[in-house]
Structures are given as structure tokens and as C-alpha cells.
Design a protein around this motif. Structure first.
Motif, PDB file in Angstrom:
ATOM      1  N   LEU A  44       0.721  -1.281   0.237  1.00 18.70           N
ATOM      2  CA  LEU A  44      -0.114   0.077   0.006  1.00 18.70           C
ATOM      3  C   LEU A  44       0.946   1.363   0.043  1.00 18.70           C
ATOM      4  N   GLY A  45       2.133   0.970   0.465  1.00 19.82           N
ATOM      5  CA  GLY A  45       3.002   2.390   0.460  1.00 19.82           C
ATOM      6  C   GLY A  45       3.531   3.099  -0.479  1.00 19.82           C
ATOM      7  N   GLY A  50       1.273   3.656  -3.870  1.00 24.24           N
ATOM      8  CA  GLY A  50       1.743   4.972  -3.649  1.00 24.24           C
ATOM      9  C   GLY A  50       1.393   5.702  -2.584  1.00 24.24           C
ATOM     10  N   ILE A  51       0.631   5.280  -1.521  1.00 26.28           N
ATOM     11  CA  ILE A  51       0.256   5.959  -0.291  1.00 26.28           C
ATOM     12  C   ILE A  51       1.448   6.172   0.510  1.00 26.28           C
ATOM     13  N   GLY A 284       4.348  -1.527   8.018  1.00 25.17           N
ATOM     14  CA  GLY A 284       4.578  -1.632   6.647  1.00 25.17           C
ATOM     15  C   GLY A 284       4.346  -0.503   5.895  1.00 25.17           C
ATOM     16  N   LEU A 285       3.418   0.301   6.133  1.00 27.57           N
ATOM     17  CA  LEU A 285       3.395   1.533   5.454  1.00 27.57           C
ATOM     18  C   LEU A 285       4.403   2.589   5.777  1.00 27.57           C
TER      19      LEU A 285
END
Length: 511
Positions: A44-45, A50-51, A284-285
Motif C-alpha cells: 500500500l505504501g 503510492g500511499i 509496513g506503510l
């Protein structure tokens, strides 16, 4: 605003459902589920969808909230009979063992990587705490002696207090504000005060839950979780160890005869899973995958020092110091060299070290970025290597445990207007209730079995009805007879119809 909220809910629901499905996948693949949660966060990062997320302060805050629920669930499900004999060893591991681990890792990092003493000791402090989430989730799936599991669980519940204080001190720029002996006294105060706060909150809460007669069964789990959060907050306000207060409160409540106890445990287990999923996805983000390659060498250096030197030495020193000076040692408290070797290998690291690494990151400590990346890589390596080899290591060391009869659980629900209680009892496999006739139970006056559910069919039993394994019993007891009825059922479950002759009174272990 509404669109952003809808998108946030959509992403959050999708992540939660994928994470739940990942538990099934991790079981089939033999991988710890926390790795899949970290992978979801990384996908997700910034290198995946691309967050972009780099708020270390928010991560630390939410991480502490998640750890409250994880530690609370561990305390609620801990059995006092297995916890009490190993409290001494667990306490030494959580204090002196932590100090030994920090010193050994700090020296190794300073000599091999050439870092300054403060940053080297900070590496040791961040990684010295075993992780409650990893311990609770991994060890309870293995067939191990209860004393080993209880030792590791109690250690993980107690070692956060001194570690958090040391990480904050080492992360602060400038000279130490107080001499070393002052900090030592402060750590001891946090531990003692944390135990006192947790016991006080849980003792009052236990009385309230048993006597409040709440109008809905769903309120009992909410009230129990509220007590856990109250224990942490009260500990934090009094400058005590909030995490230790939560664990103590959980042990006290978990070993008490509470109304709707199974509902409380089920609710706490669900919240703990949500906390684990949210915590690992968030971590993880936060990480930047592009930097992880450069952290591999420092992670391996620290990992080798931790696994081969720091952890074994801390276990040996703690085991020697926790040994009673006088009097015979009780068999249930003996760990032995095989148990010590397993304790050395089973010091699992998970979310806690990564959360602790966000403290220097949020304070802007020099070298905090490299520290966070190294800890993240090390946790992944440890999880892959350690978690997957615990079962073979236990078999190799001969510390596996045979199957045991399940302890009898009694679910109670208050009937306020009748001044009575409704008890639900399941006859577990191995229980000596199986084969006993109803009239042989000799329940106290005011208690009677009103319904037996067997193989999905219910019937009203008679005095000559013989109980079977797997039966579910519905018992109505007056408020005065409830405790005596529970004790009698537990006594018969453990020793059979002649329980009184064997001196078994059916007392449930209490904290």
C-alpha cells in the motif's frame, strides 16, 4: 469530505478482509501471518499503490494502543496455576535479562559497526524486548510445557516497562538528566506501581462485573475491555508501567469467575487480532523499501550478537539468579538446561521492537532512520527463521508436552429478578465428568441441571442420566449456591465422583 471518508472506509474494509484471509493462507504456507500484514502495508505504501505515510509519532501512538489490546488478551487467557511458579524467572528476564542483552548488543554494535556508544546501546534497548503479539500468537499453537509458555508470555508482558524508559533516555539528545541510580529506582517504581495499579483496577472491576447485573450480555465484554484501558491509563497517569498494569489486570480478571466469561475472552481475542492487523499494516506503510537493502548488513550483525550471545547469556544469568537459595525447588518451577536452551531460541521479536524504533525516529535522534530500517529487516529475518523452527527445536530439545485434559469452563449469566444465575458447562475431552450420573454430582441445594444438550438434541435429565464427553449442561443456581456448584463441578471434572475423598475442592486458580 464524504468522498474521502467513503474511499477510506473502502480501503480499510478491503485491507481488513484481505488480512483475515491471509491468516488462512499463512497457515497453509507455514508462514507467520505478521509477515503478510507487513507485506500488505508495504504494497500500500510508496513503492506499491503510492500511499505516502511518514508520521512516526502517529505510528508510535497507534502502536501503543494496539499493544494494550494484545497484552490485555494475553493476560486474560493466562492461567495463574502455570504463571505463578515461573514469575520469579520471568521477572528477572524482564529486568536484569534486559540489561544483559542491551550491554552485549551495545558492545557488539560499537566494536563491529563503529557506532557511538549511545546509538549502539539504543540498538540493544530497542531489540531487547520480546514481543507479546509474536509470543502469544506463535507459542500457543505449539504443544509445549505450560511453564515454558507462561515464562515467555510473562516476560513479554513485563519487559516493556524498563525498555520503554531506556529507549526514551537513550533517544534524548544531551547528557543524561539524572544519575544511573535514579533511573534504576525509577524503573523499579514503574514495575511495582504497575503491578499495584493493575491489581487494584482488576479487583474493583471483578467485584463490579459480578454484582452489577448488566441488562445485556454484550455489555460485559465492553466493560472488561474498558477496565484494561483504565488500568493502562491509571498506570500512565501515576507514572507507572501502563503495559504491566494491563497485563496484571488481565491475569486477575481472566482467572476470576466472571459472568459471560467466554464472551469476554472471544471479544478480547477479536480486538487483539484487529490490533495486530492494524499495527503491522501501519508499520509496513511507514517503512521505505528502497532503504532496506542498505540495512541488511547492520541487521545481520545485530541479529548474530542477539541470538548467539545476548539472549543465551541473559537466560543463563536470569535462571541462575532466579533459583531459590534455600529450600527444595518445586518440580513445576524447574526449567532445566533444555528449557533454558528453548527460552534462548524462543525470544521472539515482532512489532514491539519496530514500535520502539519509532521513538528515536519521532524525536529526530541522529541515526534513527538506519536504526528503524535495521530493526525492520531484523524482525523479518527473525520471524522467518525463528517462528518456523520453534516446533523442530522443541522436539530436538525434548521439551514438547503430551496432550492434557482441557480445564472445565463455566459460563455464567445473571438472572437479576430471580436472584439466580444460569450456568453453561461443556464437558471437555478428558474430563472425569464423563461417566458420572447426575445424582452422583451432589450439587448443593439451590442448584440443579435443567437441560442436557447431546449431539445437537436437548433433553431434561433425570437422576440416572449419565454424562458423556461433549455434553453441554444448563444449570440454574441461586446466587448463594452458585460458587459451591462451580467448585463441585470442577472437582468432579478433575478427580471424578470421589473428588472429596482425594481432597479436591474444585477451587479455580485466582490471581
Amino acid at each position: 469530505m464524504s468522498g474521502n471518508l467513503d474511499q477510506g472506509l473502502l480501503i480499510g474494509a478491503a485491507v481488513l478482509l484481505v488480512a483475515v484471509a491471509a491468516v488462512r493462507l499463512s497457515t497453509r504456507l507455514g508462514l507467520p501471518s505478521l509477515l503478510l500484514y507487513l507485506l500488505i502495508g508495504m504494497l500500500l505504501g510508496e513503492s506499491g499503490f503510492g500511499i505516502r505515510f511518514d508520521d512516526a509519532e502517529l505510528t508510535r501512538t497507534l502502536g501503543f494502543c494496539a499493544l494494550i489490546m494484545i497484552i490485555a488478551e494475553g493476560g486474560l487467557t493466562a492461567r495463574w496455576t502455570t504463571l505463578r511458579p515461573v514469575l520469579g524467572l520471568s521477572a528477572v528476564l524482564a529486568t536484569l535479562g534486559v540489561a544483559v542483552s542491551i550491554a552485549v548488543v551495545g558492545v557488539a554494535v560499537h566494536l563491529v559497526l563503529g557506532l557511538g556508544w549511545r546509538l549502539s546501546l539504543l540498538y540493544g534497548a530497542v531489540l531487547s524486548s520480546t514481543d507479546a503479539a509474536a509470543v502469544f500468537a506463535t507459542l500457543r499453537r505449539l504443544r509445549l510445557p505450560p511453564r515454558l509458555v507462561a515464562t515467555l508470555e510473562a516476560e513479554s508482558g513485563m519487559n516493556d516497562a524498563p525498555v520503554v524508559l531506556l529507549v526514551v533516555l537513550l533517544s534524548t539528545a544531551g547528557p543524561m538528566p539524572h544519575p544511573w541510580w535514579y533511573e534504576l529506582i525509577l524503573v523499579l517504581y514503574e514495575l511495582v506501581a504497575g503491578v499495584a495499579v493493575g491489581w487494584l483496577v482488576a479487583t474493583v472491576g471483578r467485584w463490579l462485573l459480578r454484582n452489577a447485573a448488566l441488562p445485556s450480555s454484550g455489555l460485559y465484554p465492553i466493560a472488561a475491555v474498558g477496565l484494561m484501558i483504565l488500568a493502562y491509563a491509571a498506570g500512565a497517569v501515576t507514572h507507572a508501567s501502563g503495559f504491566l498494569a494491563v497485563y496484571v489486570a488481565g491475569v486477575v480478571l481472566g482467572n476470576a469467575r466472571l459472568p459471560h466469561r467466554r464472551s469476554i475472552l472471544g471479544f478480547a481475542d477479536g480486538l487483539a487480532w484487529v490490533a495486530q492487523i492494524g499495527l503491522f499494516v501501519l508499520l509496513g506503510l511507514l517503512v521505505s523499501p528502497s532503504r532496506l537493502g542498505g540495512a541488511l548488513v547492520p541487521a545481520l550483525v545485530v541479529g548474530v550478537a542477539l541470538v548467539l550471545l545476548a539472549r543465551p547469556l541473559s537466560v543463563v544469568v536470569s535462571a541462575v539468579l532466579a533459583r531459590p537459595v534455600r529450600g527444595p525447588r518445586r518440580p513445576e518451577s524447574r526449567i532445566g538446561w533444555r528449557g533454558s536452551a528453548f527460552l534462548s531460541w524462543a525470544g521472539l521479536r515482532g512489532a514491539v521492537p519496530i514500535v520502539l524504533a519509532t521513538i528515536p525516529l519521532s524525536l529526530g535522534t541522529p541515526g534513527a532512520d538506519r536504526l528503524f530500517d535495521a530493526v525492520f529487516v531484523l524482525v523479518i529475518i527473525f520471524t522467518l527463521v525463528q517462528a518456523g523452527t520453534l516446533a523442530p527445536a522443541a522436539r530436538l530439545l525434548g521439551v514438547t508436552a503430551p496432550g492434557e485434559a482441557t480445564e472445565l469452563h463455566v459460563e455464567t449469566a445473571p438472572l437479576e429478578k430471580m436472584n439466580a444465575d444460569l450456568l453453561q458447562v461443556d464437558v471437555p475431552p478428558g474430563s472425569r465428568l464423563a461417566g458420572v450420573f447426575i445424582d452422583e454430582l451432589r450439587l448443593p441445594v439451590g442448584a440443579a441441571i435443567t437441560l442436557v444438550v447431546r449431539e445437537g438434541a436437548g433433553f431434561v435429565p433425570g437422576p440416572d442420566t449419565r454424562l458423556r464427553s461433549g455434553d453441554a449442561l444448563l444449570i440454574v443456581a441461586t446466587a448463594d449456591a452458585r460458587d459451591a456448584a462451580e467448585r463441585r463441578l470442577r472437582a468432579v471434572s478433575r478427580r471424578g465422583r470421589l473428588a472429596r475423598w482425594f481432597g479436591e475442592k474444585g477451587e479455580e486458580p485466582r490471581a
